[in-house]
Design a protein around this motif. Structure first.
Motif, PDB file in Angstrom:
ATOM      1  N   SER A   1     -11.529  -5.477 -36.548  1.00  0.00           N
ATOM      2  CA  SER A   1     -11.322  -6.895 -36.244  1.00  0.00           C
ATOM      3  C   SER A   1     -11.900  -7.234 -34.878  1.00  0.00           C
ATOM      4  N   GLY A   2     -12.131  -8.520 -34.669  1.00  0.00           N
ATOM      5  CA  GLY A   2     -12.571  -8.974 -33.362  1.00  0.00           C
ATOM      6  C   GLY A   2     -11.481  -8.791 -32.331  1.00  0.00           C
ATOM      7  N   GLY A   3     -11.889  -8.467 -31.105  1.00  0.00           N
ATOM      8  CA  GLY A   3     -10.951  -8.307 -30.011  1.00  0.00           C
ATOM      9  C   GLY A   3     -10.745  -9.605 -29.253  1.00  0.00           C
ATOM     10  N   PRO A   4     -10.059  -9.526 -28.110  1.00  0.00           N
ATOM     11  CA  PRO A   4      -9.793 -10.734 -27.311  1.00  0.00           C
ATOM     12  C   PRO A   4     -11.064 -11.473 -26.906  1.00  0.00           C
ATOM     13  N   ASP A   5     -12.138 -10.741 -26.625  1.00  0.00           N
ATOM     14  CA  ASP A   5     -13.381 -11.410 -26.251  1.00  0.00           C
ATOM     15  C   ASP A   5     -13.974 -12.191 -27.415  1.00  0.00           C
ATOM     16  N   PHE A   6     -13.796 -11.666 -28.617  1.00  0.00           N
ATOM     17  CA  PHE A   6     -14.305 -12.387 -29.780  1.00  0.00           C
ATOM     18  C   PHE A   6     -13.476 -13.649 -30.022  1.00  0.00           C
ATOM     19  N   THR A   7     -12.179 -13.564 -29.752  1.00  0.00           N
ATOM     20  CA  THR A   7     -11.328 -14.758 -29.849  1.00  0.00           C
ATOM     21  C   THR A   7     -11.805 -15.825 -28.876  1.00  0.00           C
ATOM     22  N   ALA A   8     -12.173 -15.389 -27.660  1.00  0.00           N
ATOM     23  CA  ALA A   8     -12.688 -16.330 -26.664  1.00  0.00           C
ATOM     24  C   ALA A   8     -14.032 -16.908 -27.095  1.00  0.00           C
ATOM     25  N   LEU A   9     -14.861 -16.085 -27.735  1.00  0.00           N
ATOM     26  CA  LEU A   9     -16.138 -16.570 -28.242  1.00  0.00           C
ATOM     27  C   LEU A   9     -15.915 -17.612 -29.332  1.00  0.00           C
ATOM     28  N   SER A  10     -14.961 -17.362 -30.215  1.00  0.00           N
ATOM     29  CA  SER A  10     -14.651 -18.303 -31.277  1.00  0.00           C
ATOM     30  C   SER A  10     -14.162 -19.625 -30.708  1.00  0.00           C
ATOM     31  N   ALA A  11     -13.298 -19.553 -29.699  1.00  0.00           N
ATOM     32  CA  ALA A  11     -12.799 -20.778 -29.076  1.00  0.00           C
ATOM     33  C   ALA A  11     -13.917 -21.539 -28.368  1.00  0.00           C
ATOM     34  N   TYR A  12     -14.872 -20.803 -27.843  1.00  0.00           N
ATOM     35  CA  TYR A  12     -16.008 -21.421 -27.159  1.00  0.00           C
ATOM     36  C   TYR A  12     -16.896 -22.198 -28.131  1.00  0.00           C
ATOM     37  N   LEU A  13     -17.055 -21.649 -29.341  1.00  0.00           N
ATOM     38  CA  LEU A  13     -18.023 -22.209 -30.275  1.00  0.00           C
ATOM     39  C   LEU A  13     -17.434 -23.134 -31.330  1.00  0.00           C
ATOM     40  N   THR A  14     -16.227 -22.867 -31.763  1.00  0.00           N
ATOM     41  CA  THR A  14     -15.721 -23.577 -32.936  1.00  0.00           C
ATOM     42  C   THR A  14     -14.306 -24.081 -32.712  1.00  0.00           C
ATOM     43  N   GLY A  15     -13.873 -24.946 -33.615  1.00  0.00           N
ATOM     44  CA  GLY A  15     -12.489 -25.405 -33.602  1.00  0.00           C
ATOM     45  C   GLY A  15     -12.236 -26.476 -32.554  1.00  0.00           C
ATOM     46  N   GLY A  16     -10.992 -26.877 -32.438  1.00  0.00           N
ATOM     47  CA  GLY A  16     -10.614 -27.960 -31.541  1.00  0.00           C
ATOM     48  C   GLY A  16     -10.839 -27.661 -30.073  1.00  0.00           C
ATOM     49  N   SER A  17     -10.846 -26.393 -29.699  1.00  0.00           N
ATOM     50  CA  SER A  17     -11.025 -26.059 -28.289  1.00  0.00           C
ATOM     51  C   SER A  17     -12.478 -25.793 -27.929  1.00  0.00           C
ATOM     52  N   ALA A  18     -13.388 -25.926 -28.889  1.00  0.00           N
ATOM     53  CA  ALA A  18     -14.792 -25.608 -28.644  1.00  0.00           C
ATOM     54  C   ALA A  18     -15.373 -26.517 -27.565  1.00  0.00           C
ATOM     55  N   ILE A  19     -16.262 -25.963 -26.745  1.00  0.00           N
ATOM     56  CA  ILE A  19     -16.931 -26.761 -25.725  1.00  0.00           C
ATOM     57  C   ILE A  19     -18.437 -26.836 -25.985  1.00  0.00           C
ATOM     58  N   VAL A  20     -18.872 -26.321 -27.136  1.00  0.00           N
ATOM     59  CA  VAL A  20     -20.279 -26.404 -27.514  1.00  0.00           C
ATOM     60  C   VAL A  20     -20.436 -27.524 -28.529  1.00  0.00           C
ATOM     61  N   ALA A  21     -21.300 -28.484 -28.222  1.00  0.00           N
ATOM     62  CA  ALA A  21     -21.508 -29.611 -29.120  1.00  0.00           C
ATOM     63  C   ALA A  21     -22.093 -29.132 -30.436  1.00  0.00           C
ATOM     64  N   GLY A  22     -21.728 -29.825 -31.511  1.00  0.00           N
ATOM     65  CA  GLY A  22     -22.183 -29.407 -32.829  1.00  0.00           C
ATOM     66  C   GLY A  22     -23.684 -29.398 -32.973  1.00  0.00           C
TER      67      GLY A  22
END
Length: 714
Positions: free
Chosen positions: A392-413
């Motif tokens: 499974s993804g570790g904590p860094d992958f969770t941070a990557l997911s939050a960076y790219l996708t979902g409500g907390s993402a900061i990367v424009a679509g």
């Protein structure tokens, strides 16, 4: 044969059936071979202004001299109709002047543009100055006058870098009559409307499908008593729109600016033309044919998703990732480029990042994270001997997911949609692993790669990975393990992995003292590469990545769609293909060229920097390492290497390395080709287009696997 000449703009009467020069010949009318042969706007009679930035001949510098080099300052876009109404740079702000207007090549296929690039990259490159446009000394755009106007432009990005105007529409055509009237504007920040006469009773949406990045051509024709007709990219999009201006409204006109402070459209200017009459239907057809020299419609942007640890962060800080993206965009003909990346520590609750110092791919790498902890890694090895494909993804992958996708993402679509490559300049902590972990390491790379592609809804087929040859740090067998692993994975086409920097040991430790006259360096932190070298990796890496992108059909507007067969680097440097044991101390290397045709042995390369043999043993069980003390060019494809001690084993038991493990070669100390001195293929001069720093002699590639010595010359 009789020839008659007169001053530009003056009348010339002729009789007896002779042909005369009725107007100035267009200085930039000669197109690149095979691209466009006409007609040009000047073929339509009665032209009152024609401005062409596609080629250099229509531009003058601030002193009035012809512009002869790309990326040179421009003071005037010449009126090639002979009427003397040249366009000049405009800015409204009273403070610091805007960035210089520059002649930029290859903005639209092989054709260029003018604009004012800002060296600051806010989100996506290129950034154009927020207070730049072009000024026409005066046009009659009144409702009672007959006129026709034509404009071609490219928008590379939404407005960016302004104080409070990023979301405001952009003015493409604005008259300074009275208090100012915008004739044509485009939405920004997600809008899609191209609007004629915005804010007036005649407001008309000409297109509701304007792309963020685009090149377009507009024709506006006013007929008194009828109104304005409009053609976008050759298709009529409006008929008889009431002109809201008074019967006479002669005034200066702005292109790509609305006259307010920071009112730039932040677009490239390509071409414009005017007539003080309403062109006929046949003439409109001719003008539509003239705009055929431009590639029109939606344009591509190239974005890279950067992941990794400290050297990835330094790579980004040095401008290496942006250079890599810019070089790929040059290959593709893309209108824009950028790098999506965030270093840990900026965003918390939740953490959102793609780069985090000190963290390996998985917690399989000692000594930071014991098996099973999963703390601070992208992938969690549960320590139970399970196959990495199940991890499974570790904590860094969770941070990557939050960076790219979902409500907390900061990367424009739309930025996420532009991601064309994953980039992993990533090997340092993983190079502490023992050589015996090679299979585990390769499997963990594939697992993280699959998870990341899945996060973006992509597959190996449509999201390549760019990886580098391991940087020289950590343990010798660990570095060798990583080098071999990347080579193995890149050799499987289904993985879609490209090595963008095939030699990384020709670099200095971060902040080392360096003497460029000798190639010697001292001090510095050997775990990290110096920023000048990281920037160079980005420029070199653009070649391998660019070829990969074109092969996968990612090109935008470059014509033709296939790359030249020779003259462009494919792998980013020459490669050792054979090592002949001429004696127990003398080796002869056979080298296959990439884009060069000769070899250079500079600085410490002449003293054997980087060359080594293992006299017996293997990478897993190392034997005696013998370094070189000299190297010399024999001919265009051969180099002799002198060893510090005589070999004792038979050739089949001797392995050749360049370099071995964590051995440092040093900046400027690698054998290179002579690519920088060779003429490039027609229309593919990266040094001319992106700057002289892109003209590079390419280093001899590292040996991913050692080469066994041969007793037979190649």
């Amino acid at each position: 044969m009789t020839m008659l000449f007169n001053d530009p703009g003056s009348l010339l009467a002729a009789g007896l059936g002779r042909r005369v020069l009725a107007r100035s010949l267009p200085a930039s009318s000669k197109p690149p071979a095979g691209v466009f042969t006409g007609p040009y706007p000047a073929a339509i009679s009665g032209i009152t202004g024609w401005w062409d930035a596609g080629l250099l001949g229509g531009l003058r510098d601030v002193a009035g001299a012809p512009v002869t080099l790309s990326n040179a300052p421009v003071g005037v876009v010449v009126d090639q109709s002979g009427n003397g109404n040249s366009l000049t740079p405009f800015h409204a702000g009273a403070g610091a002047p805007p960035a210089a207007t520059i002649a930029v090549p290859r903005v639209n296929g092989y054709l260029g543009a003018v604009g004012a690039p800002d060296i600051g990259i806010f989100n996506n490159g290129p950034v154009l100055d927020a207070d730049w446009g072009l000024l026409h000394p005066g046009l009659e755009l009144g409702a009672g006058a007959a006129w026709t106007c034509y404009l071609v432009w490219t928008r590379p990005n939404w407005r960016q870098g302004t104080l409070d105007s990023n979301s405001a529409p952009i003015a493409l055509f604005h008259t300074l009559f009275s208090t100012g009237v915008t004739i044509l504007q485009a939405d920004s920040s997600g809008g899609a409307n191209l609007t004629l006469f915005p804010g007036t009773a005649s407001q008309t949406v000409l297109s509701a499908a304007l792309a963020r990045r685009h090149s377009h051509a507009i024709i506006l024709r006013n007929t008194p008593g009828v109104g304005v007709d409009a053609w976008l990219d050759g298709a009529q999009v409006a008929t008889a729109i009431a002109n809201p201006l008074p019967a006479s409204a002669s005034a200066p006109v702005l292109l790509l600016h609305d006259a307010s402070v920071q009112g730039s459209a932040q677009c490239w200017f390509h071409e414009a033309a005017t007539w003080e009459r309403a062109l006929s239907a046949t003439e409109i057809g001719t003008l539509i044919s003239a705009q055929g020299r431009w590639v029109l419609g939606a344009r591509r942007g190239v974005n890279l998703l950067l992941m990794g640890q400290s050297n990835a962060a330094w790579f980004m800080n040095a401008g290496g990732s942006l250079a890599l993206a810019r070089g790929i965009a040059w290959y593709l003909g893309a209108a824009a480029y950028g790098c999506t990346a965030e270093i840990s520590g900026t965003y918390v609750a939740p953490n959102r990042y793609s780069v985090t110092p000190g963290h390996p791919v998985s917690n399989s790498s000692p000594p930071l994270f014991p098996p099973g902890s999963g703390a601070g890694t992208f992938l969690t090895n549960p320590g139970d001997g399970s196959d990495p494909s199940t991890w499974s993804g570790g904590p860094d992958f969770t941070a990557l997911s939050a960076y790219l996708t979902g409500g907390s993402a900061i990367v424009a679509g739309d930025d996420e949609a532009d991601i064309a490559f994953l980039v992993w300049p990533w090997s340092e902590q993983d190079s502490t692993m023992p050589y015996a972990n090679k299979a585990l390491y390769k499997a963990s790379l594939l697992r993280l790669l699959a998870l990341t592609r899945g996060l973006l809804g992509r597959t190996a087929a449509n999201l390549p990975l760019l990886a580098w040859n391991a940087v020289p740090c950590a343990t010798n067998d660990g570095v060798q393990m990583v080098r071999e692993s990347i080579a193995d994975l890149a050799a499987v086409s289904a993985n879609n992995i490209v090595v963008f920097a095939a030699q990384t040991a020709d670099s200095n430790p971060l902040d080392a003292a360096y003497d460029p006259t000798t190639g010697w360096f001292t001090g510095g932190n050997p775990q990290y590469r110096d920023e000048p070298d990281l920037l160079r990796y980005g420029r070199i890496g653009a070649h391998a990545a660019g070829h990969a992108a074109m092969a996968q059909g990612l090109g935008d507007t470059i014509q033709p769609a296939v790359l030249p067969l020779s003259g462009l680097p494919v792998k980013g440097g020459p490669q050792i293909t054979h090592v002949y044991r001429a004696s127990n101390t003398e080796l002869v290397l056979t080298i296959a060229h990439d884009s060069g045709n000769d070899l250079i042995v500079p600085l410490q390369a002449a003293n054997g920097a980087g060359f080594a043999v293992m006299d017996g043993g293997s990478v897993a069980t190392p034997g005696v390492i013998i370094t070189a003390v000299a190297a010399a060019r024999i001919d265009a494809t051969h180099v002799s290497v002198t060893l510090a001690a005589a070999l004792t084993n038979i050739s089949s038991s001797v392995l050749f390395f360049y370099p071995y493990g964590s051995m440092q070669i040093g900046r400027g100390d690698a054998v290179t080709d002579n690519a920088a001195s060779l003429p490039p293929p027609l229309h593919w001069n990266i040094g001319n287009d992106l700057g002289a720093a892109w003209n590079l002699n390419l280093p001899l590639q590292a040996t991913a696997y050692p080469i066994t010595l041969s007793d037979t010359p190649a």
